[in-house]
Design an enzyme around this catalytic site. Structure first.
Site, PDB file in Angstrom:
ATOM      1  N   ASP A   1      18.277  59.483 -26.106  1.00 47.69           N
ATOM      2  CA  ASP A   1      17.434  58.322 -26.408  1.00 47.69           C
ATOM      3  C   ASP A   1      17.475  57.974 -27.891  1.00 47.69           C
ATOM      4  O   ASP A   1      17.606  58.852 -28.743  1.00 47.69           O
ATOM      5  CB  ASP A   1      15.987  58.612 -25.964  1.00 47.69           C
ATOM      6  CG  ASP A   1      15.162  57.340 -25.869  1.00 47.69           C
ATOM      7  OD1 ASP A   1      15.744  56.262 -25.625  1.00 47.69           O
ATOM      8  OD2 ASP A   1      13.940  57.426 -26.050  1.00 47.69           O
TER       9      ASP A   1
ATOM     10  N   ASN B   1      16.368  51.225 -16.176  1.00 50.48           N
ATOM     11  CA  ASN B   1      17.098  50.519 -17.241  1.00 50.48           C
ATOM     12  C   ASN B   1      17.642  49.158 -16.782  1.00 50.48           C
ATOM     13  O   ASN B   1      18.058  48.349 -17.611  1.00 50.48           O
ATOM     14  CB  ASN B   1      18.232  51.389 -17.806  1.00 50.48           C
ATOM     15  CG  ASN B   1      17.741  52.550 -18.650  1.00 50.48           C
ATOM     16  OD1 ASN B   1      18.360  53.612 -18.690  1.00 50.48           O
ATOM     17  ND2 ASN B   1      16.627  52.376 -19.354  1.00 50.48           N
TER      18      ASN B   1
END
Ligand code: IPE
Ligand code: IPE
Ligand code: MG
Length: 236
Positions: free
Chosen positions: A18, A66
Site C-alpha cells: 500500500d 479496488n
C-alpha cells in the site's frame, strides 16, 4: 523455518503493498507513476524472497474493492500486471512457483490466458511459491468456498475447519505467519481474513515504492521477537 543468527524467515509472508498513490502525489506526480514504481518494488521483493528462500509469499495486488477506482487507474494497474506476466520466464528460471488467488475468471480472456500460462510453466518448481492476489476479497473467498461446498453436496457432518479450508482459494497454502502492510495504515482491507487468524502483524510507514529488502528483513526481525502462543501459554 530457516533460522539465521539475526532473524527467522517465516514460512508464509503476506504483503499488503500500500501507498503507491500517496508516494506519487507527494512528489507531484500522477498516481500511475506510483504504481509503476510499486511494480518495481514488487519485482525487487519477489527477488529478495527467492534469495532468502522464503517458502511462501503472497502479495495483495488488486482487491475486489479496488474496482471502485477510476477506470484510468484500473487500466494502468492491469497493464503493469500484464507486462509483469510477460517476464515470467525469468522467475521460472529461478525455480519459483506462481499461484494466483482471487476471482481470476472475471478478468479479461487475454489476462486469464497469460495467468494460466504462467501457472502451468512454473507449477512443478520447488522453490519459493509466489502467490498474487488479483480481484481478491476475503469475504468473496469465503462465500465462494460455501458455494463450492454446496456444489459438492457436502453434508453437515462432512464439514470441519480443515475441510472448509480446502474450498478456499488458498487450499494449497499454509496459514500466514507474518503480514506486512506498508503505507502506514493499520488494517487488513479484506485480505486473507481466514488465513490471518494467528499471523503476526507488522505495519510499516514506508510507502510501497520505497520498500526494500532491508524493510523485509526488518519485518522478519520483528517477527522473530514474537512468542507465538496460538492460544496456549508461555513455553518454558
Ligand atoms: C496500493 O497503493 C496499490 C493498490 C491498491 C492496487 P494505493 O494505490 O492504494 O496507494 P495509496 O494507498 O492511495 O497511497
Ligand atoms: C489494499 O489497499 C489493497 C491492495 C494493496 C491491493 P487499499 O488502498 O485498497 O486499501 P484501503 O482502501 O486503504 O483500505
Ligand atoms: Mg491504498
Amino acid at each position: 523455518m530457516d533460522i539465521d543468527s539475526k532473524f527467522i524467515v517465516p514460512d508464509h509472508v503476506a504483503i499488503i503493498m500500500d501507498g503507491n498513490g500517496r508516494w506519487a502525489t507527494g512528489r507531484g506526480m500522477p498516481r500511475g507513476f506510483g504504481h509503476k514504481k510499486g511494480a518495481e518494488a514488487f519485482r525487487r521483493t519477489v527477488d529478495a524472497c527467492i534469495e532468502m528462500s522464503v517458502p511462501f509469499v503472497t502479495f495483495y495486488a488488486f482487491s475486489t474493492e479496488n474496482w471502485k477506482r477510476p477506470k484510468s487507474e484500473i487500466n494502468i494497474l492491469f497493464d503493469l500486471f500484464e507486462s509483469y506476466l510477460d517476464e515470467f520466464a525469468d522467475i521460472h528460471k529461478r525455480n519459483a512457483r506462481i499461484i494466483f488467488i482471487g476471482d481470476i475468471g472475471a478478468l479479461s480472456e487475454k489476462l486469464v490466458n497469460k495467468i494460466n500460462d504462467c501457472v502451468r510453466l512454473t507449477e512443478n518448481n520447488t522453490g519459493t511459491a509466489v502467490t498474487i492476489a488479483v480481484n481478491y476479497g476475503g469475504h468473496a473467498e469465503i462465500v465462494n468456498a460455501v458455494k463450492g461446498i454446496i456444489i459438492d453436496e457436502l453434508t453437515f457432518s462432512d464439514i470441519d475447519e480443515r475441510v472448509f479450508e480446502r474450498y478456499l482459494y488458498t487450499a494449497e497454502l499454509p496459514p500466514v505467519d507474518l503480514l506486512i502492510r506498508t503505507g502506514g495504515d493499520k488494517r487488513v482491507s479484506n485480505f486473507l481474513l481466514w488465513q490471518l487468524a494467528y499471523a503476526e502483524l507488522v505495519f510499516l510507514d514506508v510507502f510501497w515504492p520505497d520498500f526494500t529488502k532491508e524493510d523485509l528483513i526488518e519485518a522478519f526481525r520483528r517477527y522473530s521477537t514474537k512468542e507465538r502462543r496460538f492460544g496456549s501459554i508461555k513455553s518454558k
